[in-house]
Scaffold this motif. Structure first.
Motif, PDB file in Angstrom:
ATOM      1  N   ARG A  11       0.864  -1.183   0.000  1.00 44.13           N
ATOM      2  CA  ARG A  11       0.000   0.000   0.000  1.00 44.13           C
ATOM      3  C   ARG A  11       0.893   1.222   0.000  1.00 44.13           C
ATOM      4  N   ARG A  14       3.039   6.918   3.461  1.00 43.99           N
ATOM      5  CA  ARG A  14       3.146   8.385   3.503  1.00 43.99           C
ATOM      6  C   ARG A  14       3.755   8.883   4.808  1.00 43.99           C
ATOM      7  N   ILE A  93     -10.695   7.842  -1.348  1.00 45.36           N
ATOM      8  CA  ILE A  93      -9.355   7.603  -0.780  1.00 45.36           C
ATOM      9  C   ILE A  93      -8.965   8.768   0.123  1.00 45.36           C
ATOM     10  N   PHE A 122       6.236  13.780   1.434  1.00 46.41           N
ATOM     11  CA  PHE A 122       5.982  13.115   2.701  1.00 46.41           C
ATOM     12  C   PHE A 122       7.264  12.910   3.521  1.00 46.41           C
ATOM     13  N   VAL A 165       5.382   5.963  -1.960  1.00 45.27           N
ATOM     14  CA  VAL A 165       4.160   6.513  -2.547  1.00 45.27           C
ATOM     15  C   VAL A 165       4.553   7.179  -3.862  1.00 45.27           C
ATOM     16  N   ILE A 166       3.848   6.793  -4.894  1.00 49.06           N
ATOM     17  CA  ILE A 166       4.006   7.477  -6.181  1.00 49.06           C
ATOM     18  C   ILE A 166       3.413   8.863  -5.959  1.00 49.06           C
ATOM     19  N   ASN A 167       4.093   9.902  -6.391  1.00 50.49           N
ATOM     20  CA  ASN A 167       3.752  11.227  -5.878  1.00 50.49           C
ATOM     21  C   ASN A 167       3.851  12.286  -6.972  1.00 50.49           C
ATOM     22  N   GLN A 169       2.436  15.206  -6.702  1.00 54.99           N
ATOM     23  CA  GLN A 169       2.538  16.524  -6.050  1.00 54.99           C
ATOM     24  C   GLN A 169       4.000  16.971  -5.942  1.00 54.99           C
ATOM     25  N   SER A 209      -6.538   0.887   0.359  1.00 53.00           N
ATOM     26  CA  SER A 209      -7.431   1.524  -0.616  1.00 53.00           C
ATOM     27  C   SER A 209      -8.334   0.473  -1.252  1.00 53.00           C
ATOM     28  N   ARG A 211     -10.789  -1.206  -4.380  1.00 49.32           N
ATOM     29  CA  ARG A 211     -10.732  -1.422  -5.834  1.00 49.32           C
ATOM     30  C   ARG A 211     -12.126  -1.738  -6.346  1.00 49.32           C
TER      31      ARG A 211
HETATM   32  C1  LIG Z   1       0.334   8.566 -11.114  1.00 50.82           C
HETATM   33  C2  LIG Z   1       0.101   8.574  -9.631  1.00 50.82           C
HETATM   34  C3  LIG Z   1       0.217   9.761  -8.939  1.00 50.82           C
HETATM   35  C4  LIG Z   1       0.000   9.787  -7.558  1.00 50.82           C
HETATM   36  N1  LIG Z   1       0.169  10.963  -6.879  1.00 50.82           N
HETATM   37  C5  LIG Z   1      -0.061  11.001  -5.548  1.00 50.82           C
HETATM   38  C6  LIG Z   1       0.123  12.215  -4.824  1.00 50.82           C
HETATM   39  O1  LIG Z   1       0.498  13.247  -5.378  1.00 50.82           O
HETATM   40  N2  LIG Z   1      -0.108  12.213  -3.486  1.00 50.82           N
HETATM   41  C7  LIG Z   1      -0.504  11.073  -2.829  1.00 50.82           C
HETATM   42  O2  LIG Z   1      -0.693  11.122  -1.611  1.00 50.82           O
HETATM   43  N3  LIG Z   1      -0.667   9.893  -3.485  1.00 50.82           N
HETATM   44  C8  LIG Z   1      -0.459   9.844  -4.826  1.00 50.82           C
HETATM   45  N4  LIG Z   1      -0.608   8.661  -5.505  1.00 50.82           N
HETATM   46  C9  LIG Z   1      -0.954   7.431  -4.761  1.00 50.82           C
HETATM   47  C10 LIG Z   1      -2.411   7.016  -4.976  1.00 50.82           C
HETATM   48  O3  LIG Z   1      -3.247   7.855  -4.226  1.00 50.82           O
HETATM   49  C11 LIG Z   1      -2.553   5.547  -4.546  1.00 50.82           C
HETATM   50  O4  LIG Z   1      -1.725   4.726  -5.328  1.00 50.82           O
HETATM   51  C12 LIG Z   1      -4.006   5.066  -4.677  1.00 50.82           C
HETATM   52  O5  LIG Z   1      -4.831   5.790  -3.789  1.00 50.82           O
HETATM   53  C13 LIG Z   1      -4.124   3.575  -4.379  1.00 50.82           C
HETATM   54  O6  LIG Z   1      -3.645   3.319  -3.080  1.00 50.82           O
HETATM   55  P1  LIG Z   1      -2.482   2.260  -2.794  1.00 50.82           P
HETATM   56  O7  LIG Z   1      -1.243   2.727  -3.536  1.00 50.82           O
HETATM   57  O8  LIG Z   1      -2.295   2.303  -1.299  1.00 50.82           O
HETATM   58  O9  LIG Z   1      -2.944   0.929  -3.296  1.00 50.82           O
HETATM   59  C14 LIG Z   1      -0.364   8.604  -6.883  1.00 50.82           C
HETATM   60  C15 LIG Z   1      -0.459   7.402  -7.581  1.00 50.82           C
HETATM   61  C16 LIG Z   1      -0.217   7.381  -8.942  1.00 50.82           C
HETATM   62  C17 LIG Z   1      -0.299   6.063  -9.678  1.00 50.82           C
END
Ligand SMILES: Cc1cc2nc3c(=O)[nH]c(=O)nc-3n(C[C@H](O)[C@H](O)[C@H](O)COP(=O)(O)O)c2cc1C
Length: 225
Positions: A11, A14, A93, A122, A165-167, A169, A209, A211
């Motif tokens: 998951r 953060r 979410i 984060f 976390v993919i981010n 921001q 999260s 699905r």
């Molecule tokens: C392209 C992409 C951009 C994302 N950007 C953000 C972000 O800027 N901030 C954040 O808190 N999470 C970000 N996320 C995380 C997603 O919110 C998260 O992957 C989604 O809610 C599913 O949750 P999980 O990764 O815990 O399974 C990003 C994910 C992706 C794939």
């Protein structure tokens, strides 16, 4: 770890321990992630692993410029705000994360604090900035390939005890990222991945999260019932 344990257990993380991530561990994770498929095996990606002072300069510059109202300069094409089902999932979410963190919708200062955390990636000890070769900019396949390696990266990291976390921001002010991560002009910035050892006491890290169902996602055609 078994594949299912990695994929079903991973998951977004953060909240991170303020503990350095050894370079050797990042190399190991990247080596696994690079088994990701890419169009015609072109592997158009580059990964810029940033830590320490340069990463702090990215956090500061990204935050200052966003607070000053400098427009978003991410290098991928946007689509405007999410609507319909997409908007509902986005809200869901956010609600899960805010509930875990004890943030009320009406509590503007704490909501703003959460946004600022995002701008700071984060406070992760490492950021991996994913870029691709500008020579193939404009098509959709290079961003697709970057998605493949990014997904592989977060799963490989998880399998080795690291959280990510993919981010998007974190790259809102792309000139800041480009300067301090020393990204050459012939690469396009796609995304960044905040990475580190998970802080298990950080409430949002426990959020799982949701699905949509397989039934909603898949159309089976030509299969016997
Ligand atoms: C392209 C992409 C951009 C994302 N950007 C953000 C972000 O800027 N901030 C954040 O808190 N999470 C970000 N996320 C995380 C997603 O919110 C998260 O992957 C989604 O809610 C599913 O949750 P999980 O990764 O815990 O399974 C990003 C994910 C992706 C794939």
């Amino acid at each position: 770890m078994e594949y299912d344990d990695v994929v079903l257990g991973r998951r977004s993380i953060r909240g991170f321990k303020q503990e350095p991530v050894p370079k050797a561990l990042i190399r190991e994770v990247v080596e696994i992630a690079m088994r990701a498929p890419s169009s015609l095996n072109t592997q158009p990606w580059h990964l810029h692993a940033v830590t320490g002072e340069p990463l702090d300069r990215i956090r500061d510059g990204n935050t200052e410029r966003n607070l000053a109202g400098v427009p978003d300069s991410r290098e991928f094409r946007g689509h405007g705000g999410y609507k319909g089902d997409h908007r509902e999932r986005q809200k869901r979410i956010a609600a899960q994360l805010f509930e875990a963190m004890g943030i009320d919708w009406g509590d503007k200062p704490r909501r703003q604090d959460w946004v600022l955390r995002g701008f700071r990636q984060f406070d992760a000890p490492v950021s991996i900035v994913v870029t691709y070769d500008r020579s193939i900019h404009g098509g959709d396949i290079a961003p697709f390939d970057c998605g493949a390696i990014t997904n592989a990266l977060v799963n490989a990291a998880w399998s080795r005890g690291l959280g990510c976390v993919i981010n998007s921001q974190g790259i809102m002010q792309s000139p800041v990222v480009r300067e301090h991560a020393r990204i050459p002009d012939d690469e396009v910035i796609m995304i960044c991945v905040a990475m580190g050892f998970p802080d298990d006491t950080f409430p949002a890290n426990a959020v799982v999260s949701e699905r949509k169902s397989v039934g909603e996602a898949v159309s089976f055609v030509g299969f016997p019932d």
